[in-house]
Design a protein around this motif. Structure first.
Motif, PDB file in Angstrom:
ATOM      1  N   ALA A 133      -4.660   0.127  -3.640  1.00  0.00           N
ATOM      2  CA  ALA A 133      -3.762  -1.023  -3.792  1.00  0.00           C
ATOM      3  C   ALA A 133      -4.597  -2.304  -3.907  1.00  0.00           C
ATOM      4  CB  ALA A 133      -2.794  -1.105  -2.613  1.00  0.00           C
TER       5      ALA A 133
ATOM      6  N   TRP B 265       0.835  -1.212   0.000  1.00  0.00           N
ATOM      7  CA  TRP B 265       0.000   0.000   0.000  1.00  0.00           C
ATOM      8  C   TRP B 265       0.862   1.253   0.000  1.00  0.00           C
ATOM      9  CZ3 TRP B 265      -0.145   3.805   3.716  1.00  0.00           C
ATOM     10  CH2 TRP B 265       0.380   3.484   4.977  1.00  0.00           C
TER      11      TRP B 265
ATOM     12  N   VAL C 186      -2.342  -6.323   1.284  1.00  0.00           N
ATOM     13  CA  VAL C 186      -1.681  -5.060   0.911  1.00  0.00           C
ATOM     14  C   VAL C 186      -0.588  -4.690   1.911  1.00  0.00           C
ATOM     15  CG1 VAL C 186      -3.615  -4.040  -0.331  1.00  0.00           C
ATOM     16  CG2 VAL C 186      -3.412  -3.658   2.133  1.00  0.00           C
TER      17      VAL C 186
ATOM     18  N   ARG D 160      -4.561   2.289   0.535  1.00  0.00           N
ATOM     19  CA  ARG D 160      -4.828   0.866   0.764  1.00  0.00           C
ATOM     20  C   ARG D 160      -5.942   0.373  -0.150  1.00  0.00           C
ATOM     21  NH1 ARG D 160      -3.215   1.812   6.271  1.00  0.00           N
ATOM     22  NH2 ARG D 160      -5.287   2.584   6.816  1.00  0.00           N
TER      23      ARG D 160
END
Ligand SMILES: Nc1ncnc2c1ncn2[C@@H]1O[C@H](COP(=O)(O)OP(=O)(O)OP(=O)(O)O)[C@@H](O)[C@H]1O
Ligand SMILES: [Mg+2]
Length: 497
Positions: free
Chosen positions: A376, A348, A390, A373
């Motif tokens: 990602a 992330w 992540v 996050r």
């Protein structure tokens, strides 16, 4: 060397990297190990080389069970490995790199030098022992790595994706070396995603899938299609563009770009180049002919000595890398460890890298961890990145999965221009098809792409137009519909088309 790997097990947090893996390597044969990204190939070879300890299973070498506490133990009985990323010291010579750490064999003087010369002669390695490694291209560096392994007396040589960075002519030279090695009774283990090459060079083939060996194939009778199905259970992709989406609106224009090195060498010479919206322009060239510099100049990582660069009607010749990115330029770098990811950061945080000023990952002047996050997560789903979460560090991902993540990040936020250096290097056939699809779809929506690749099928299949770069100059143009890989290869090396 005869090697039997039996029931090998290896777990990492949240991942079973190897489970019940069996593999037999014969003396005097090239053994290809293939399988999708994250299948467990590199892990298995690191276990065989003593870099990682297995959680279970046995290694039997020439009839004797072995346990390796470190690579030194593996090297002592004749196992050598060349890694996906080369590990040479740039500021040392070829000879120094080879001898370093193996002084006990032949010292560091004349004896060592003549030993190195002997190996070079035996295998036709064209290397100057006193050349600085920093001045060598990739193919030569790879020969140094192999020389280093042979110097240590290896009778099994493991090569993890050795051809990913080579152009076709260099691949043929490497294969000639491998044939000589096995002819002298040595064993070679070769990991590759390029199925044509596997069928050409291998005597034996083992396929891995999701951490385990799922079968072997006979290279004399197997087809690419069958191998692909064993690996990923998918049809073989081909990079074809379909409809024409090229417009006459330039997105990137280079005019008269020149770049001179500190020592006065011409790295780029009067380069004129235009990429239009909805167009993919492919750059063909043997590595080291100015591709790297071309990309670095556009990205603001180096300043052109002459000429101008225009992005969507704005002069960006003197803009910083951050500003260039802010204008909507995605950048897939050729060296993913130097410019692509920070290996010890979680995914992330890697999502934010280079995009500290874009909206999805920031809130006003602050970073937005929640947004990063979530984004990602999106990339992991869209690009099929195989990772426990992540929060996993980039280092824990397999090579191909790191590459998929970088491509996903650079395609985020609807870039207007994508600079793609070897976008599918090291990814498996399934992931390659997915990346081609993503690029094609973005092209349909107006993305302009400058594509640099050593894979001539990819260049010809994906590009709307091809330019050849040789010694820093654009020396030829081709219509990808009417050029063969052979003709392109000839132009790349400066021969008559
Ligand atoms: N040091 C590590 N820590 C945690 N997980 C790891 C580590 N090394 C590998 N893995 C995991 O083990 C699995 C196998 O990885 P490996 O690198 O062996 O795959 P690979 O077959 O070489 O793939 P590629 O073709 O992409 O190189 C992957 O899920 C990877 O994320
Ligand atoms: Mg690998």
């Amino acid at each position: 060397m005869h090697v039997e790997l039996r029931g090998i097990e290896k777990r990492f947090p949240g991942v079973v990297a190897n489970h019940d893996v069996d593999l037999t390597i014969r003396p005097g044969a090239v053994h290809a190990l293939i399988g999708e990204n994250g299948a467990g190939k590199s892990t298995l070879m690191k276990i065989l080389y003593g870099v990682q300890a297995p959680d279970g299973g046995t290694i039997v070498v020439d009839g004797e069970e072995r346990r390796f506490a470190s690579p030194t133990d593996a090297i002592d009985i004749g196992i050598g490995m060349v890694f996906q990323h080369f590990m040479l010291a740039d500021n040392l010579t070829v000879l120094e790199n080879v001898v370093l750490g193996a002084e006990k064999l032949h010292g560091i003087g004349e004896k060592a030098r003549s030993q190195v010369r002997e190996i070079c002669e035996a295998y036709g390695f064209d290397l100057d022992p006193d050349a600085l490694v920093a001045t060598l291209g990739v193919a030569a560096r790879q020969r140094v790595e192999i020389l280093k392994v042979l110097y240590r007396g290896a009778t099994l040589i493991i090569l993890d994706e050795p051809t990913a960075v080579l152009v076709p002519q260099e691949v043929q030279a490497l294969f000639a070396n491998l044939r000589d090695l096995v002819a002298s009774g040595r064993s070679v283990l070769f990991i590759s995603h390029k199925l044509d090459e596997v069928l050409e060079i291998a005597d034996d083939i083992t396929v891995m899938r999701r951490g385990t060996t799922v079968g072997t194939a006979d290279p004399r009778t197997a087809t690419k299609q069958e191998l692909a199905e064993l690996m990923v259970g998918a049809e073989l992709p081909s990079p074809e563009l379909g409809e024409d989406t090229v417009t006459d609106v330039p997105i990137l224009t280079l005019s008269g770009i020149g770049l001179t090195s500190d020592t006065g060498r011409r790295l780029l010479d009067d380069v004129d180049l235009t990429v239009h919206r909805g167009e993919i322009v492919g750059i063909a060239g043997v590595e080291g002919n100015g591709q790297t510099e071309l990309v670095e100049v556009i990205m603001g990582m180096r300043r052109a000595t002459s000429g101008a660069i225009t992005l969507a009607e704005e002069d960006i010749t003197r803009l910083s890398t951050r500003k260039v990115r802010e204008r909507g330029v995605g950048f897939i770098p050729e060296d993913r460890h130097r410019h692509g990811v920070v290996l010890d950061f979680p995914l992330w945080e890697n999502r934010i890298l280079g995009h500290q000023t874009t909206r999805r990952v920031t809130r006003g002047p602050l970073l937005n961890p929640g947004g990063a996050r979530a984004d990602a997560e999106r990339i992991i789903a869209d690009y099929d990145v195989r990772t426990p979460s992540v929060h996993t560090s980039a280092r824990a991902l397999s090579g191909g999965n790191q590459q998929k993540f970088i491509v996903g990040r650079e395609m985020s936020g609807e870039p207007v221009l994508l600079l793609a250096s070897h976008p599918t290097r090291g990814v498996d056939v399934g992931a390659q098809a997915a990346i081609w699809d993503h690029i094609r779809r973005a092209r349909h929506d107006g993305l302009g792409v400058l594509l640099i690749s050593a894979d001539l099928d990819e260049l010809i299949g994906l590009s709307d137009r091809l330019e050849v770069i040789l010694r820093g100059r654009i020396t030829a143009h081709f219509d990808p519909d009417h050029v063969t890989a052979q003709e392109l290869g000839t132009a790349m090396t400066g021969g008559a088309a």
